[in-house]
Each structure stands twice: as C-alpha cells, then as structure tokens.
Design a protein around this motif. Structure first.
Motif, PDB file in Angstrom:
ATOM      1  N   SER A  61       0.857  -1.172   0.000  1.00 14.14           N
ATOM      2  CA  SER A  61       0.000   0.000   0.000  1.00 14.14           C
ATOM      3  C   SER A  61       0.900   1.231   0.000  1.00 14.14           C
ATOM      4  CB  SER A  61      -0.927  -0.006   1.212  1.00 14.14           C
ATOM      5  OG  SER A  61      -0.263   0.484   2.342  1.00 14.14           O
ATOM      6  N   GLY A  63       0.903   3.928   1.721  1.00 18.58           N
ATOM      7  CA  GLY A  63       1.348   4.372   3.038  1.00 18.58           C
ATOM      8  C   GLY A  63       2.484   3.511   3.576  1.00 18.58           C
ATOM      9  N   GLN A  64       2.334   2.206   3.398  1.00 28.00           N
ATOM     10  CA  GLN A  64       3.352   1.275   3.883  1.00 28.00           C
ATOM     11  C   GLN A  64       4.667   1.488   3.122  1.00 28.00           C
ATOM     12  OE1 GLN A  64       2.128  -2.736   2.969  1.00 28.00           O
ATOM     13  NE2 GLN A  64       4.255  -3.335   2.885  1.00 28.00           N
ATOM     14  N   TYR A  66       5.626   4.203   1.626  1.00 27.40           N
ATOM     15  CA  TYR A  66       6.231   5.482   1.980  1.00 27.40           C
ATOM     16  C   TYR A  66       6.958   5.400   3.316  1.00 27.40           C
ATOM     17  CZ  TYR A  66       7.223  10.284   2.872  1.00 27.40           C
ATOM     18  OH  TYR A  66       7.910  11.422   3.157  1.00 27.40           O
ATOM     19  N   THR A  67       6.352   4.713   4.285  1.00 24.62           N
ATOM     20  CA  THR A  67       7.014   4.540   5.583  1.00 24.62           C
ATOM     21  C   THR A  67       8.366   3.861   5.389  1.00 24.62           C
ATOM     22  OG1 THR A  67       4.844   4.279   6.586  1.00 24.62           O
ATOM     23  CG2 THR A  67       6.719   3.646   7.921  1.00 24.62           C
ATOM     24  N   THR A  70      10.926   6.298   4.026  1.00 25.36           N
ATOM     25  CA  THR A  70      11.490   7.209   5.026  1.00 25.36           C
ATOM     26  C   THR A  70      12.559   6.501   5.861  1.00 25.36           C
ATOM     27  OG1 THR A  70       9.912   6.648   6.776  1.00 25.36           O
ATOM     28  CG2 THR A  70       9.271   8.415   5.282  1.00 25.36           C
ATOM     29  N   GLN A  71      12.560   5.182   5.832  1.00 25.23           N
ATOM     30  CA  GLN A  71      13.570   4.437   6.585  1.00 25.23           C
ATOM     31  C   GLN A  71      14.611   3.844   5.636  1.00 25.23           C
ATOM     32  OE1 GLN A  71      13.543   4.685   9.939  1.00 25.23           O
ATOM     33  NE2 GLN A  71      11.804   6.024   9.514  1.00 25.23           N
ATOM     34  N   ARG A  85       1.782  11.261  -1.036  1.00 27.83           N
ATOM     35  CA  ARG A  85       3.055  10.686  -0.594  1.00 27.83           C
ATOM     36  C   ARG A  85       4.222  11.088  -1.498  1.00 27.83           C
ATOM     37  NH1 ARG A  85      -1.254   8.114   1.524  1.00 27.83           N
ATOM     38  NH2 ARG A  85      -0.860   7.197   3.554  1.00 27.83           N
ATOM     39  N   ASN A 137      -8.972   0.961   3.193  1.00 26.95           N
ATOM     40  CA  ASN A 137      -8.845   1.889   4.313  1.00 26.95           C
ATOM     41  C   ASN A 137      -8.773   3.338   3.805  1.00 26.95           C
ATOM     42  OD1 ASN A 137      -8.039   3.425   6.479  1.00 26.95           O
ATOM     43  ND2 ASN A 137      -6.606   1.902   7.262  1.00 26.95           N
ATOM     44  N   ALA A 139      -8.143   6.060   5.154  1.00 27.47           N
ATOM     45  CA  ALA A 139      -7.062   6.897   5.683  1.00 27.47           C
ATOM     46  C   ALA A 139      -5.751   6.658   4.952  1.00 27.47           C
ATOM     47  CB  ALA A 139      -6.885   6.632   7.177  1.00 27.47           C
ATOM     48  N   THR A 140      -5.606   5.487   4.355  1.00 25.96           N
ATOM     49  CA  THR A 140      -4.323   5.185   3.716  1.00 25.96           C
ATOM     50  C   THR A 140      -4.436   4.960   2.212  1.00 25.96           C
ATOM     51  OG1 THR A 140      -4.643   2.861   4.278  1.00 25.96           O
ATOM     52  CG2 THR A 140      -3.297   4.139   5.772  1.00 25.96           C
ATOM     53  N   GLY A 167     -10.259  -3.174   3.823  1.00 28.61           N
ATOM     54  CA  GLY A 167      -9.040  -3.882   3.444  1.00 28.61           C
ATOM     55  C   GLY A 167      -7.864  -2.969   3.705  1.00 28.61           C
ATOM     56  N   LYS A 168      -6.746  -3.555   4.032  1.00 26.33           N
ATOM     57  CA  LYS A 168      -5.554  -2.746   4.307  1.00 26.33           C
ATOM     58  C   LYS A 168      -5.075  -2.046   3.044  1.00 26.33           C
ATOM     59  CE  LYS A 168      -4.667  -2.596   8.411  1.00 26.33           C
ATOM     60  NZ  LYS A 168      -5.964  -1.905   8.251  1.00 26.33           N
TER      61      LYS A 168
END
Lengths: 252, 222
Positions: A61, A63-64, A66-67, A70-71, A85, A137, A139-140, A167-168
């Motif tokens: 996804s 959001g996942q 993108y997280t 960032t790492q 994003r 979802n 939000a994401t 769903g995620k």
C-alpha cells in the motif's frame, strides 16, 4: 597464502558471471502501489525487452511503502496510488526535486464476484440482503477515500457504515470480494478489467475527486541509469498503452 | 493520553484475548490430557496439527480461515451466516492460532507428572474424574498458568490472522496490532509509539512474570 589463489580466482569468475554479463545493463527497484500491480508487471516485461536493464518490483500500500522509504528502503522509483506521498517524499527530501509526474489516473468500480449481484447501477447498495461492503482503508488508500466520497454522494454512507469492512490495501479489498466474504466492494477498475466473471458498476468520474497517481524518482536512484530509463519508459507510448489497457486514464 | 479510538481498541483486544484464553483452557486441557497419555499414530497426527500454527505463516492460516468463514465455507453452512468480519470469527481464528501455546505447556506438565500420582489416587478410591480435578490439575498448575499466559499474550500480539479475516471494523474487529499498523501507515508516529511501546512493556512484563511464577511454583515442590 598461495593456497588461496585458486579460491580467489573462482570467486572473481563467479562474480563476473553473476554481475558482469553486460556492462551497460543496470538494475532498478521500483516500489509500486498495490492497485498498479498487474500493469506494472506488464510494463516491466516490456521495459526489459526494450532496454538491457532489469527491474524488480515491490508491491504494497502507498502508506506502507512510503514509511519504508522514510527508513531508507532500497527503492529507486516510487509509483504511488496518490499524489500526497510523492509530494511528501519531495518536501521531506527523499525524492529528486522536480521528478514528480502523474503516470495514471485511477477509476473506481463497484464490483462483485457474483455475476448477478450488480446490474450496472448502484442499486445493490440499497439492498437489505447486503451484509458487507468492502472498501480500502480511507485513511491510507485513495481508492478507499474515493469510495467514501461516492457513498456520501449517494447519501448511503451513514446507512452502510455498519456494513463497511476495510481492506488494508486495495488488493486485500479485492480479495475480500473475490472470496465472497463481502458481496460487493469498491475496487480499482485495473483489478477487474481483465476478469469477466463478476458484475460491476463503473462509478461516474464526477462522483469522486480524481485519483491521480504520481510517480517520483527517489534519492536512492541518483546516478542509476536503469532508474532514469524506467521513468522515461513509463512516460513513453508503449507504457501508456499498457496503462490505458488496465482501465486507467492517462493525461494529455 | 489515550483517545477514544485507542481505548476502544485496547478494550476489544483484551476482550478477545481473555475470551480466547478461557476457551483455550477449556478445550486445551482435555486435549493435552489425551495427548499426554499413551502413544499412537493418531495422537502423533493430532499433536502435529495442534503445533502447526507455530510454523505456518499467519497468512496461510488467515487465508484458509477466510475461505472457511466465507459464505461458501463450513462455518456458514453450520451457523447459517458467515463468520468473517465478526468478533466471533476473530475468536475462532485466535483459538486456532494460539492453540499450541496453550496445549503444549499443559501437555508437558501432565507428562512430567508421570502415572504415579493418579495410581495413588486410585488406590485411595478416588474416581478418575475426581483424581483429575484434585490431583492432576493442581500438579499441572505451572503448565496451566504458562499456557494461559502464553495464549493470552500470543492472542494480544497476533496480526496476520486478524488482518486477513477481520476487515478492521472499529469496536468489532480492529485490534491493537492492526491499529498500530494503521498509525504507522498514516504517519501518525506519536500514537504508534504510544501503542507499540505499551505492547513492548506488556510483553516484557508477561515473560518476566511467567519466569518468576514458574520458578516459584516448581521451586515450592522441589
């Protein structure tokens, strides 16, 4: 010391076989939003045929992914499902400034695995027999946010709230509907366009804000020829034809 | 410190884990007893099935449970409605998923006890059922406690299975681990830290207290 020489030599030979087949060919890793999975794979094959470069995809996804970016995830290109994003990646310094562009515009579809469930309109949503409506979802996932917009426009959001399952990602949402656990669900047209088995209602584009999906070149890719070539290829006619065949709109 | 959504999620998670633990003790204790006594190929097969969730990826379990709990699965045929996306669906999933963590410690406790205490109880004219409750269960209490704590903690920490069969409905199927995932995805790292840090402290406390309790219980008899 001399004893080690043959080992070193074979290591060099192995390394040459593994990495050195063609001096010009590069490799690139592309993080792709789940809804674009099938299209990306086809574009990847076309890209590898057209150039000497190879491409590896990571799906998830937006959001996942993108997280992970960032790492310091080892991604060269980010194909998101939204514009937020990639923009954030630019402002937060994870992307090459000015490299952002819209590669596809997604279309939302209400879909059911049951060929008789949807008659090409939104009427099924008012059926009392309906127990679950799957959305991604909100939000994401942009397709989830668009689904909420559509339900609100239909004045059905409050009534359907207890029946909504999330769903995620848009892939999991599709999986909920494909397995029949949710009778209907809002998914991306790209997921069901090559599938004649179910029934659907193509949501009019006017009912939700355009789902513009942006791509961006990440800092990780600086100096990577294969990544730059992939970005070029993605904007070329061949890739655009593939993207359109999966039910996306392409700009201009 | 916690907002309403967080509190709701924490309460739901504790309810799920508590209920799952009670069911697991009720189901797992007789099963462990049966497995601990005698050997047969049938028992080896059942014991393998019980232990499968330890090695199976939660996605495998979640995928099969999703199919099984769907409208065409056996649960719908028996109950008249699908179990997916419901709290009870999560309970069933958690029972399957945490089964080995409860059954195995209890079984080990029963096996460590040996046949002797039950034989002595029989010579004192205790009925088998009576002996089970007054002799076997108290002797196996460290195993029961370990099983209960592990089952509870493992259910609190489960992610893959609830993700696949839950549908993330607030107050019904959205548990802590899923909520943390959501916070991380929406870049709400403050809240993610709060819940994730809480889980870390919780898990540490669980394992530490289990170690201490187990030593006390076994030490007392040794």
């Amino acid at each position: 010391m001399i004893r080690f020489a043959p080992t070193v030599r074979s290591a060099v030979i192995l390394a040459t076989i593994a990495f050195g087949s063609n001096a010009m060919a590069g490799e690139t890793t592309v993080a792709v939003a789940a809804n674009f999975t099938a299209a990306a794979q086809e574009i990847g094959t076309a890209f590898q045929n057209a150039t000497d470069h190879s491409v590896t995809f990571t799906f998830g996804s937006t959001g996942q992914l993108y997280t992970q970016i960032t790492q310091a995830a080892p991604f060269d290109v980010f194909l998101a499902a939204d514009q937020v994003r990639p923009e954030l990646a630019e402002t937060d310094g994870f992307a090459v400034p000015g490299s952002r562009f819209t590669y596809a515009e997604g279309q939302l579809v209400l879909w059911s695995a049951d060929p008789a469930a949807i008659d090409g309109t939104a009427k099924v949503l008012e059926s009392p027999a309906l127990t679950h409506v799957a959305i991604a979802n909100p939000a994401t996932a942009p397709y989830g946010a668009a689904a909420v917009e559509v339900l609100q426009a239909l004045n059905l959001y409050d009534a359907l709230l207890p029946k909504l399952v999330e769903g995620k990602s848009i892939s999991q949402t599709h999986q909920f509907v494909a397995t029949g656990n949710a009778q209907v669900g809002f998914v991306a047209l790209s997921q069901v366009i090559k599938d004649d088995s179910g029934s659907d209602w193509l949501v009019p584009a006017a009912m939700y804000k355009p789902i513009r999906q942006d791509a961006v070149l990440l800092k990780m890719a600086e100096g990577n020829e294969a990544a730059a070539a992939f970005i070029d290829f993605l904007q070329g006619p061949e890739a655009r034809a593939i993207i359109e065949s999966y039910g996306y709109r392409v700009g201009e | 410190m916690f907002d309403a959504a967080m509190t709701q999620t924490i309460v739901l998670t504790l309810r799920l884990a508590g209920l799952t633990t009670v069911l697991l003790l009720l189901l797992g204790t007789p099963l462990a007893w049966w497995l601990a006594h005698g050997r047969s190929f049938g028992k080896d097969v059942v014991s393998t099935l019980v232990s499968l969730p330890i090695v199976l990826p939660p996605t495998v379990l979640g995928f099969y449970l999703l199919i099984a709990m769907g409208p065409n699965g056996p649960f719908a045929a028996i109950l008249g409605r699908p179990l997916s996306f419901t709290f009870w669906g999560l309970v069933v999933g958690s029972v399957v998923y945490s089964l080995p963590f409860v059954v195995n410690p209890i079984r080990n406790a029963f096996e460590a006890m040996g046949p002797r205490p039950m034989e002595v109880a029989a010579t004192l004219r205790a009925s088998p059922l009576n002996a089970f409750f007054t002799v076997a269960l108290p002797l196996a209490s460290p195993g029961l406690l370990t099983g209960a704590i592990l089952g509870f903690a493992h259910t609190v920490g489960e992610f893959g299975v609830v993700l696949m069969i839950g549908g993330g409905i607030p107050g019904r199927t959205k548990v802590l681990s899923v909520q943390i995932f959501d916070y991380v995805e929406t870049l709400d790292w403050g809240k993610a830290h709060l819940l994730a840090g809480g889980m870390l402290v919780f898990s540490f406390a669980v394992i530490l207290s289990m170690t201490v309790i187990e030593r006390r219980l076994t030490g007392r008899r040794a």
